[in-house]
Design an enzyme around this catalytic site. Structure first.
Site, PDB file in Angstrom:
ATOM      1  N   TRP A 152       0.873  -1.185   0.000  1.00  0.00           N
ATOM      2  CA  TRP A 152       0.000   0.000   0.000  1.00  0.00           C
ATOM      3  C   TRP A 152       0.909   1.234   0.000  1.00  0.00           C
ATOM      4  CZ3 TRP A 152      -1.961   2.771   4.803  1.00  0.00           C
ATOM      5  CH2 TRP A 152      -2.967   3.703   4.479  1.00  0.00           C
ATOM      6  N   ASP A 233      -0.211  -5.489   9.538  1.00  0.00           N
ATOM      7  CA  ASP A 233      -1.241  -4.512   9.212  1.00  0.00           C
ATOM      8  C   ASP A 233      -2.505  -5.296   8.850  1.00  0.00           C
ATOM      9  OD1 ASP A 233      -2.765  -2.404   8.465  1.00  0.00           O
ATOM     10  OD2 ASP A 233      -1.552  -1.802   6.731  1.00  0.00           O
ATOM     11  N   LYS A 269     -13.171  -0.950   6.591  1.00  0.00           N
ATOM     12  CA  LYS A 269     -13.782  -1.796   5.566  1.00  0.00           C
ATOM     13  C   LYS A 269     -14.795  -2.757   6.177  1.00  0.00           C
ATOM     14  CE  LYS A 269      -9.957  -0.329   3.548  1.00  0.00           C
ATOM     15  NZ  LYS A 269      -9.696   0.549   2.471  1.00  0.00           N
TER      16      LYS A 269
HETATM   17  C1  LMR Z   1      -7.012   1.801  -0.488  1.00  0.00           C
HETATM   18  O1  LMR Z   1      -5.910   1.218  -0.540  1.00  0.00           O
HETATM   19  O2  LMR Z   1      -7.661   2.096  -1.500  1.00  0.00           O
HETATM   20  C2  LMR Z   1      -7.602   2.147   0.836  1.00  0.00           C
HETATM   21  O3  LMR Z   1      -6.844   1.610   1.850  1.00  0.00           O
HETATM   22  C3  LMR Z   1      -7.902   3.598   0.986  1.00  0.00           C
HETATM   23  C4  LMR Z   1      -6.669   4.423   1.238  1.00  0.00           C
HETATM   24  O4  LMR Z   1      -6.676   5.182   2.205  1.00  0.00           O
HETATM   25  O5  LMR Z   1      -5.712   4.356   0.479  1.00  0.00           O
END
Ligand code: LMR
Length: 425
Positions: A152, A233, A269
């Protein structure tokens, strides 16, 4: 007029160009956030065909956000409960919430919890939990962090902003769009002993590729051998398999094996509480005494950052987690939403196969969680955005939640065009 008043009126009169100049002139325009920016671009697009596959936020089959019914119900109870005041919460949040969140992630029979080795603080959703976690580590366990490649995007910035450095370990094999477990194992085995390793508890973002139970066990052996520090996480508990316990497998395995570790937990979520910013930070310590000291220090990290967390989301989550009837209602809705995502995976794959789009699309159904890492190239992504008004991430990640029974055909046809038109070149 006295002397001071006279001087100040003179200063104001003489100041024709602005007495401060342009203090922030050197500030450059920053690019929009790669994930949240897609939502803004989607909103601004007036096409009737537009699709929002950027941000990971659940949508129903009409492409509408879906507030959980059980959340709505609990919210109206809270609003009408006049015994609830608006006093500050403690620095570490609502105690009942912390206990319930702990039980959800570690399980009700966790020995670490029973031994008082786990400290928990309510946090500003998963991101806030990550931030206080890395700030705490920067102060008390300043080591290099290893993150999966890819991960991420915000992980990188959170780690850097907390004053730590990160390195990447292999995770994804683009050749067959699968998990590169051997690469992951090799890279982590070369990390300095004691390094911090960030792991996605389930529903890896962005790849949707998780380790098997056997692979988690092998990884745990490596972590033991090299005294690595696991940092889990957990943003998608319940969204990967639809089963909250199965989705907590990795965390419970490492905890029961006796690791000291961190878990960051989000309810964005799995309860649809995106804007309520409700999550938790958990630290499993070696013993109860150290845990108490760590909690006192964690409060010193939080207090200058945001003082104490907001209460609303914590109250909602606590009610749902502690009332058996509400809990069951939540389970039903959670399994309904995770089911819809799985159905959309099958629908998209079938449509791509039916349209004979070149390539192997099996990974769409084998990946789990909110996202599919499609393997589409940046050039193909551009075509989807500019020609078809389909918003997704530059790395080819799509949120499965934006796909519906009505738009899946449009998406598959657009992918076909993007794949064919880039193949010809
Ligand atoms: C995502 O990866 O789309 C979500 O976790 C929202 C975000 O805050 O990035």
């Amino acid at each position: 007029m006295d002397r001071i008043a006279e001087l100040s009126s003179q200063i104001i009169r003489n100041d024709t160009n602005g007495f401060q100049g342009n203090i922030f002139e050197q500030v450059q325009l920053a690019p929009p956030d790669p994930i949240l920016g897609t939502a803004l671009a989607y909103k601004a697009d007036t096409s009737k065909d537009k699709m929002n596959l950027g941000v990971g936020a659940y949508r129903d089959d009409n492409e509408k956000p879906y507030p959980f019914k059980v959340v709505r119900k609990v919210e109206s109870q809270i609003v009408n409960d006049h015994s609830i005041d608006k006093e500050y919460l403690p620095i570490d949040g609502l105690a009942q919430f912390n206990a319930a969140a702990q039980q959800l992630i570690f399980g009700k029979d966790s020995t670490a919890v029973k031994d008082g080795r786990v400290i928990t603080s309510q946090a500003i959703s998963g991101t806030g939990a990550l931030r206080i976690g890395f700030e705490f580590l920067a102060k008390f366990y300043n080591r290099e962090v290893l993150v999966s490649n890819p991960t991420w995007g915000n992980h990188h910035d959170i780690i850097k902003s907390s004053g730590l450095n990160f390195k990447q370990y292999r995770y994804y094999n683009p050749k067959n769009m699968s998990l590169d477990f051997n690469g992951m194992f090799t890279d982590i085995s070369m990390a300095k002993p004691g390094s911090i390793v960030l792991l996605h508890a389930c529903a890896h973002n962005p790849t949707g590729l998780d380790l098997t139970e056997d692979q988690w066990k092998r990884l745990a052996g490596l972590f033991k051998q090299n005294r690595l520090f696991p940092f889990f996480d957990s943003a998608y508990q319940g969204f990967a398999t639809g089963d909250l316990n199965r989705d907590a497998y990795s965390i419970r395995l490492f905890t029961e094996l006796g690791f000291q570790l961190i878990v960051t937990q989000s309810f964005a979520k799995n309860m649809g509480l995106y804007s309520d910013r409700i999550g938790a930070f958990h630290l499993v310590c070696a013993n109860k005494e150290t845990a108490a000291k760590c909690l006192s220090q964690l409060k010193l990290v939080i207090r200058p950052m945001y003082s104490n967390p907001p209460a609303h989301g914590a109250r909602i989550a606590t009610k749902i987690l502690t009332d058996p009837t509400l809990y069951n209602e939540w389970m039903e809705e959670l399994s309904m939403v995770s089911r819809r995502i799985i159905d959309m995976r099958t629908a998209l794959k079938n449509e791509l196969v039916r349209l004979e789009v070149p390539g192997n699309w099996n990974h769409i159904v084998t990946q789990i969680g909110m996202f599919s890492y499609t393997g589409l190239t940046p050039e193909q992504v551009e075509i989807l955005i500019n020609k078809y008004h389909i918003y997704l991430l530059k790395n080819g990640r799509i949120s499965m939640c934006g796909i519906t029974t009505k738009n899946v055909g449009y998406l598959a046809a657009a992918i076909k065009d993007a794949v064919l038109s880039t193949q010809k070149k």
